[in-house]
Scaffold this motif. Structure first.
Motif, PDB file in Angstrom:
ATOM      1  N   ALA A 191      16.797  34.403 -35.353  1.00 52.61           N
ATOM      2  CA  ALA A 191      16.434  33.609 -34.808  1.00 52.61           C
ATOM      3  C   ALA A 191      16.556  33.854 -33.159  1.00 52.61           C
ATOM      4  CB  ALA A 191      17.089  32.124 -34.947  1.00 52.61           C
ATOM      5  N   THR A 192      15.263  33.692 -32.428  1.00 57.08           N
ATOM      6  CA  THR A 192      15.300  33.988 -30.927  1.00 57.08           C
ATOM      7  C   THR A 192      14.751  32.872 -30.271  1.00 57.08           C
ATOM      8  OG1 THR A 192      14.622  36.198 -31.422  1.00 57.08           O
ATOM      9  CG2 THR A 192      14.183  35.153 -29.202  1.00 57.08           C
ATOM     10  N   MET A 193      15.967  32.385 -29.251  1.00 55.71           N
ATOM     11  CA  MET A 193      15.332  31.196 -28.620  1.00 55.71           C
ATOM     12  C   MET A 193      15.111  31.453 -27.178  1.00 55.71           C
ATOM     13  SD  MET A 193      18.324  28.020 -28.193  1.00 55.71           S
ATOM     14  CE  MET A 193      18.392  26.620 -26.754  1.00 55.71           C
ATOM     15  N   ALA A 194      14.208  30.484 -26.549  1.00 53.51           N
ATOM     16  CA  ALA A 194      13.897  30.951 -25.214  1.00 53.51           C
ATOM     17  C   ALA A 194      13.833  29.446 -24.641  1.00 53.51           C
ATOM     18  CB  ALA A 194      12.552  31.713 -24.846  1.00 53.51           C
ATOM     19  N   TYR A 195      14.470  29.171 -23.428  1.00 54.55           N
ATOM     20  CA  TYR A 195      14.477  27.937 -22.776  1.00 54.55           C
ATOM     21  C   TYR A 195      14.961  28.054 -21.645  1.00 54.55           C
ATOM     22  CZ  TYR A 195      15.628  23.004 -22.464  1.00 54.55           C
ATOM     23  OH  TYR A 195      15.777  21.817 -22.110  1.00 54.55           O
ATOM     24  N   ARG A 196      14.170  27.563 -20.662  1.00 53.17           N
ATOM     25  CA  ARG A 196      14.257  27.387 -19.164  1.00 53.17           C
ATOM     26  C   ARG A 196      14.806  28.731 -18.661  1.00 53.17           C
ATOM     27  NH1 ARG A 196      15.719  21.985 -17.220  1.00 53.17           N
ATOM     28  NH2 ARG A 196      14.283  20.700 -18.355  1.00 53.17           N
ATOM     29  N   GLY A 197      13.853  29.784 -19.064  1.00 56.84           N
ATOM     30  CA  GLY A 197      14.296  31.023 -18.431  1.00 56.84           C
ATOM     31  C   GLY A 197      15.137  31.800 -18.912  1.00 56.84           C
ATOM     32  N   VAL A 198      15.987  31.401 -20.046  1.00 53.04           N
ATOM     33  CA  VAL A 198      17.045  31.905 -20.609  1.00 53.04           C
ATOM     34  C   VAL A 198      16.804  32.075 -22.163  1.00 53.04           C
ATOM     35  CG1 VAL A 198      19.579  32.043 -21.238  1.00 53.04           C
ATOM     36  CG2 VAL A 198      18.767  30.662 -19.345  1.00 53.04           C
ATOM     37  N   SER A 199      16.893  33.438 -22.496  1.00 53.89           N
ATOM     38  CA  SER A 199      16.838  33.612 -24.071  1.00 53.89           C
ATOM     39  C   SER A 199      17.925  34.462 -24.831  1.00 53.89           C
ATOM     40  CB  SER A 199      15.554  34.544 -24.016  1.00 53.89           C
ATOM     41  OG  SER A 199      15.513  35.787 -23.359  1.00 53.89           O
ATOM     42  N   GLY A 200      17.904  34.337 -26.093  1.00 53.99           N
ATOM     43  CA  GLY A 200      18.795  35.036 -26.708  1.00 53.99           C
ATOM     44  C   GLY A 200      18.358  35.096 -28.042  1.00 53.99           C
ATOM     45  N   SER A 201      19.350  35.805 -29.090  1.00 58.38           N
ATOM     46  CA  SER A 201      18.971  36.059 -30.686  1.00 58.38           C
ATOM     47  C   SER A 201      20.157  35.941 -31.171  1.00 58.38           C
ATOM     48  CB  SER A 201      18.211  37.293 -31.050  1.00 58.38           C
ATOM     49  OG  SER A 201      17.182  37.315 -30.281  1.00 58.38           O
ATOM     50  N   ALA A 202      20.103  35.466 -32.396  1.00 61.20           N
ATOM     51  CA  ALA A 202      21.255  35.503 -33.395  1.00 61.20           C
ATOM     52  C   ALA A 202      20.769  35.861 -34.797  1.00 61.20           C
ATOM     53  CB  ALA A 202      21.903  34.153 -33.327  1.00 61.20           C
ATOM     54  N   ASP A 203      21.489  36.507 -35.734  1.00 59.42           N
ATOM     55  CA  ASP A 203      21.143  36.762 -37.069  1.00 59.42           C
ATOM     56  C   ASP A 203      21.671  36.017 -38.023  1.00 59.42           C
ATOM     57  OD1 ASP A 203      19.445  38.761 -35.755  1.00 59.42           O
ATOM     58  OD2 ASP A 203      20.869  40.557 -36.281  1.00 59.42           O
ATOM     59  N   PHE A 204      20.979  35.199 -39.017  1.00 63.00           N
ATOM     60  CA  PHE A 204      21.677  34.285 -39.957  1.00 63.00           C
ATOM     61  C   PHE A 204      21.607  35.107 -41.300  1.00 63.00           C
ATOM     62  CE2 PHE A 204      20.627  32.013 -36.200  1.00 63.00           C
ATOM     63  CZ  PHE A 204      21.346  30.509 -36.731  1.00 63.00           C
ATOM     64  N   TYR A 205      22.768  35.185 -41.802  1.00 64.93           N
ATOM     65  CA  TYR A 205      23.005  35.439 -43.369  1.00 64.93           C
ATOM     66  C   TYR A 205      23.040  34.535 -44.441  1.00 64.93           C
ATOM     67  CZ  TYR A 205      23.782  39.832 -40.634  1.00 64.93           C
ATOM     68  OH  TYR A 205      23.355  40.918 -39.954  1.00 64.93           O
ATOM     69  N   PHE A 206      22.398  34.603 -45.532  1.00 64.03           N
ATOM     70  CA  PHE A 206      22.305  33.651 -46.663  1.00 64.03           C
ATOM     71  C   PHE A 206      22.829  34.233 -47.943  1.00 64.03           C
ATOM     72  CE2 PHE A 206      19.216  33.014 -43.286  1.00 64.03           C
ATOM     73  CZ  PHE A 206      19.454  31.668 -42.737  1.00 64.03           C
ATOM     74  N   SER A 207      23.265  33.327 -48.698  1.00 68.22           N
ATOM     75  CA  SER A 207      23.207  33.806 -50.111  1.00 68.22           C
ATOM     76  C   SER A 207      22.098  33.616 -50.699  1.00 68.22           C
ATOM     77  CB  SER A 207      24.528  32.964 -50.711  1.00 68.22           C
ATOM     78  OG  SER A 207      23.817  31.486 -50.869  1.00 68.22           O
ATOM     79  N   GLU A 208      22.195  33.971 -52.060  1.00 64.80           N
ATOM     80  CA  GLU A 208      20.825  34.068 -52.934  1.00 64.80           C
ATOM     81  C   GLU A 208      20.222  32.472 -53.235  1.00 64.80           C
ATOM     82  OE1 GLU A 208      20.857  36.127 -56.610  1.00 64.80           O
ATOM     83  OE2 GLU A 208      21.328  38.018 -55.637  1.00 64.80           O
TER      84      GLU A 208
END
Length: 286
Positions: A191-208
């Motif tokens: 997931a990548t988020m961009a808001y009010r000139g700030v941005s960042g990412s995070a990786d989400f790990y799921f089970s089956e």
């Protein structure tokens, strides 16, 4: 002399009590301002069609979380009992009580905490993210600032990533226009988020089965000029139900330092309220 000592003690106690009240009152005003920024309109009901643009693993997660047929999550309040330590070599965990108010759109959170920390005694703190900006305030006895940070680009980015990582408590924010998704593999999405000139990412790990297991982001642990991004992981240990939604109830937060994994905060959610927004606003007022 026999009278002066008790009077001094009473005076210090009154000053201490007043400082804590002032800190709490200021936090409540900020929460009210935060909630006032949320549109007071009928919530959107989540449908399967709304999930189609998302990676399969994210769609499965929203289904597992109970989103289909439920109202979108606009506000969340959490009460936490946690245990923290500030250094890897610290063996004893310090108990903390925290409360957090989150709005999904516009994205914001206010997290307040109370704990006892040597040599300061009772310590109160507040982390806030609003309008793309973050600020942090930690005070000993509600009086003496220990940490005070604002107008810092690294803190802003790290707070935005924290908002992303905590999406497990407001999963319908995955559908927000400020969040984009990239499928990394069958069980992982970024997931990548961009808001009010700030941005960042995070990786989400799921089970089956679609259950969210952990989230990892490269964040700034510190905010000085030499600070660099480090892996930060939130591992979900248990879930419970809040209204229509399945959300985390036990979580551990760790940094990966040069010397290895450092779990600094683990907590349990013993109170969670997901909308209706009017009830949350009324609670903030009282």
């Amino acid at each position: 002399m026999r009278v002066a000592i008790p009077l001094a003690i009473v005076g210090i106690a009154a000053l201490y009590k007043g400082a804590l009240w002032n800190f709490s009152n200021q936090s409540n005003k900020q929460i009210q301002q935060q909630l006032d920024g949320v549109p007071d309109a009928p919530p959107v009901k989540i449908t399967e069609d709304m999930l189609k643009p998302l990676p399969r693993s994210v769609r499965n997660w929203l289904v597992d979380a109970g989103a289909i047929g439920a109202d979108e999550i606009r506000t969340v309040t959490l009460k936490q009992t946690g245990w923290m330590r500030l250094k890897p070599e610290q063996e004893k965990w310090t108990k903390a009580e925290a409360e957090q108010t989150i709005t999904a759109n516009p994205p914001s959170f206010i997290w307040t905490v109370k704990t006892n920390m040597a040599p300061f005694g009772q310590v109160v703190g507040r982390d806030r993210f609003e309008s793309g900006k973050a600020d942090m305030l930690i005070k000993a006895a509600g009086l003496l600032p220990i940490v005070q940070v604002s107008n810092n680009a690294k803190t802003d980015e790290s707070a935005l990533q924290r908002f992303l990582m905590e999406m497990a408590w407001y999963p319908t924010a995955a559908l927000s226009p400020y969040v984009t998704w990239e499928e990394l593999d069958a069980a992982t999405a970024r997931a990548t988020m961009a808001y009010r000139g700030v941005s960042g990412s995070a990786d989400f790990y799921f089970s089956e089965a679609g259950e969210l297991q952990k989230v990892i982001a490269y964040r700034y642990k510190d905010n000085d000029t030499s600070a660099s991004r480090l892996p930060c992981v939130a591992e979900i240990k248990e879930f419970h139900n809040a209204g229509a939604y399945k959300i985390p109830s036990k979580v551990e937060i760790s940094w990966y330092l040069e010397e290895g994994k450092f779990t600094w905060y683990k907590f349990e959610v013993h109170g969670a309220e997901i909308d209706p927004i009017r009830a949350v606003r009324d609670a903030a007022v009282t």
